[in-house]
Write an enzyme that holds these catalytic residues in place. Structure first.
Site, PDB file in Angstrom:
ATOM      1  N   ASN A 147      46.115  53.475  36.653  1.00 22.01           N
ATOM      2  CA  ASN A 147      45.162  52.767  37.254  1.00 22.01           C
ATOM      3  C   ASN A 147      44.866  53.135  38.663  1.00 22.01           C
ATOM      4  O   ASN A 147      44.210  52.593  39.642  1.00 22.01           O
ATOM      5  CB  ASN A 147      44.639  51.454  37.213  1.00 22.01           C
ATOM      6  CG  ASN A 147      46.201  50.503  37.403  1.00 22.01           C
ATOM      7  OD1 ASN A 147      46.945  51.291  37.889  1.00 22.01           O
ATOM      8  ND2 ASN A 147      46.286  49.278  36.930  1.00 22.01           N
ATOM      9  N   ARG A 285      49.068  44.437  47.629  1.00 13.61           N
ATOM     10  CA  ARG A 285      49.757  43.012  47.390  1.00 13.61           C
ATOM     11  C   ARG A 285      49.583  42.149  48.539  1.00 13.61           C
ATOM     12  O   ARG A 285      49.492  42.519  49.846  1.00 13.61           O
ATOM     13  CB  ARG A 285      51.362  43.039  47.240  1.00 13.61           C
ATOM     14  CG  ARG A 285      51.437  43.801  45.894  1.00 13.61           C
ATOM     15  CD  ARG A 285      51.072  43.192  44.560  1.00 13.61           C
ATOM     16  NE  ARG A 285      51.255  43.938  43.270  1.00 13.61           N
ATOM     17  CZ  ARG A 285      50.637  44.566  42.784  1.00 13.61           C
ATOM     18  NH1 ARG A 285      49.324  44.972  43.221  1.00 13.61           N
ATOM     19  NH2 ARG A 285      51.021  45.047  42.009  1.00 13.61           N
ATOM     20  N   GLN A 314      48.674  34.344  41.969  1.00 10.20           N
ATOM     21  CA  GLN A 314      47.549  34.715  41.291  1.00 10.20           C
ATOM     22  C   GLN A 314      47.824  34.183  39.833  1.00 10.20           C
ATOM     23  O   GLN A 314      48.547  34.070  39.157  1.00 10.20           O
ATOM     24  CB  GLN A 314      47.313  36.308  40.908  1.00 10.20           C
ATOM     25  CG  GLN A 314      47.241  36.851  42.295  1.00 10.20           C
ATOM     26  CD  GLN A 314      46.928  38.458  42.157  1.00 10.20           C
ATOM     27  OE1 GLN A 314      46.375  39.109  42.805  1.00 10.20           O
ATOM     28  NE2 GLN A 314      47.442  39.107  41.005  1.00 10.20           N
ATOM     29  N   HIS A 333      41.617  39.896  40.975  1.00 10.65           N
ATOM     30  CA  HIS A 333      42.540  40.928  40.947  1.00 10.65           C
ATOM     31  C   HIS A 333      41.940  42.067  39.892  1.00 10.65           C
ATOM     32  O   HIS A 333      42.412  42.125  38.678  1.00 10.65           O
ATOM     33  CB  HIS A 333      43.849  40.892  40.681  1.00 10.65           C
ATOM     34  CG  HIS A 333      44.556  41.922  41.117  1.00 10.65           C
ATOM     35  ND1 HIS A 333      45.967  41.851  41.195  1.00 10.65           N
ATOM     36  CD2 HIS A 333      44.532  43.364  41.187  1.00 10.65           C
ATOM     37  CE1 HIS A 333      46.694  43.046  41.424  1.00 10.65           C
ATOM     38  NE2 HIS A 333      45.710  43.837  41.453  1.00 10.65           N
TER      39      HIS A 333
END
Length: 386
Positions: A147, A285, A314, A333
């Site tokens: 990704n 991050r 998260q 995210h």
């Protein structure tokens, strides 16, 4: 037989999709640089389907259960008595996504007496305590490059959204308004700006390549300098450190892994050295930046905008200050979890499992930790304290 514990995000609020906006995906069989896309023996899903949520199961259930293995899929990963904690002690394999990370802390790794393999369905394995994995002989693998381009596209989108003041202008339309002055009072052209990336690996270099046609001045810093021909091709200016680069940049994008050298890098001190009115993009991050320092820099006007899709923890709590700070373009995210990316990282997860279950070597580019040490991509991108 193995027990595989898979932590995925929840299904859509209105239920698992029965149809999709598009009928197919472009076929991609390799990444820039030549690495092939995942090559599992087979897949039990249709590319373009929602695979990263609980009902999608990364397309793994049939494959694992027909071979006699056990698959447990849950989104319940935090808090006392979570399904993840209850199922972890006898799990052989843990699969997690960066978008809904199951944090494998030293305590959890110590409690997982059977744990042998931790797979990141995607890229970025910092939700696994690397030192604890090394100490306990746990192999850590991720689906490298699956990704990266997805994230790079997201960075470009967020950069343009901030510089052109897109999101507030769109809100004017949604609210029934038409005040052009309100929209353009914070809108600029990207052309001619100086844009720098912290790290120029797969994602950072892809961002540079995609921004070059905008006629911007490109900068980068990385522990590994790019080949001279790449610098010349893109007109790149190399800087020895982040501290040396950011004073020159109108836009800074963070594309580095989280490790001891990057944690807390963008605090009050570094933000104060940036140009007043610069933009900061962070899809890497959250802990690479100081949460409250970013909030202060936006409120005081040192930063003109901040965008990203990484938070800590998260999911982010409802009172997280980044939800309400001014001039932000934050999303959950999502940058690396497009349906296109999911097809690749689900296939890569299966490829890793096929190799591990058959006793075959896992692709070197997928490895982060193996045999009690950093390995493969991990040796290049991560650092360990032990």
């Amino acid at each position: 037989m193995a027990k595989v514990l898979c932590v995925l995000y929840d299904d859509p609020a209105d239920g698992y999709p029965t149809s999709y906006a598009r009928d197919d995906l472009p076929v991609i069989d390799h990444y820039p640089g030549g690495q092939t896309t995942p090559t599992p023996g087979a897949v039990d899903f249709t590319p373009g389907q929602l695979l990263g949520s609980v009902s999608g199961e990364l397309g793994l259930r049939r494959f694992l259960e027909e071979a006699g293995h056990t698959l447990v899929v849950t989104s319940d990963k935090d808090g006392a008595g979570s399904v993840f904690d209850r199922e972890l002690p006898d799990a052989d394999v843990v699969i997690s996504q960066p978008f809904w990370p199951a944090y494998l802390t030293p305590e959890r790794i110590a409690a997982a007496r059977n744990l042998k393999l931790a797979i990141t369905a995607g890229i970025g394995s910092d939700h696994v305590d690397i030192d604890a994995a090394i100490a306990h002989g746990v192999t850590v693998a991720e689906v490298t490059y699956s990704n990266s381009i997805s994230v790079a596209e997201h960075v470009v989108m967020m950069t343009l959204s901030l510089v052109r003041n897109y999101l507030p202008s769109h809100r004017v339309v949604l609210d029934g308004g038409w005040n052009v002055a309100d929209c353009v009072a914070r809108s600029y052209d990207l052309e001619g700006m100086h844009v720098g990336t912290v790290a120029a690996g797969r994602i950072g270099l892809a961002v540079l390549r995609r921004l070059a046609p905008f006629d911007v001045r490109l900068h980068y810093t990385d522990r590994h300098r790019l080949p001279r021909e790449v610098e010349d091709e893109l007109g790149l200016t190399f800087h020895e450190s982040t501290e040396a680069m950011v004073p020159h940049c109108d836009v800074v994008t963070i594309n580095a892994p989280l490790h001891p050298e990057t944690e807390g890098l963008f605090g009050d001190k570094l933000l104060a050295t940036m140009k007043r009115g610069a933009y900061l993009i962070n899809t890497a991050r959250a802990r690479i930046v100081d949460r409250d320092a970013v909030d202060r820099a936006l409120r005081e006007g040192q930063l003109a905008g901040y965008a990203g899709d990484v938070w800590f923890p998260q999911p982010a709590p409802a009172d997280h200050p980044w939800r309400t700070m001014p001039h932000h373009g934050m999303t959950p995210h999502i940058s690396g979890s497009s349906l296109s990316a999911q097809a690749r990282y689900a296939a890569g997860t299966r490829e890793i499992l096929e190799s591990w279950l058959a006793g075959r070597p896992i692709r070197d580019e997928y490895l982060i930790v193996q045999g009690g040490a950093l390995a493969g991509t991990g040796a290049h991108s991560y650092s360990a304290n032990g």
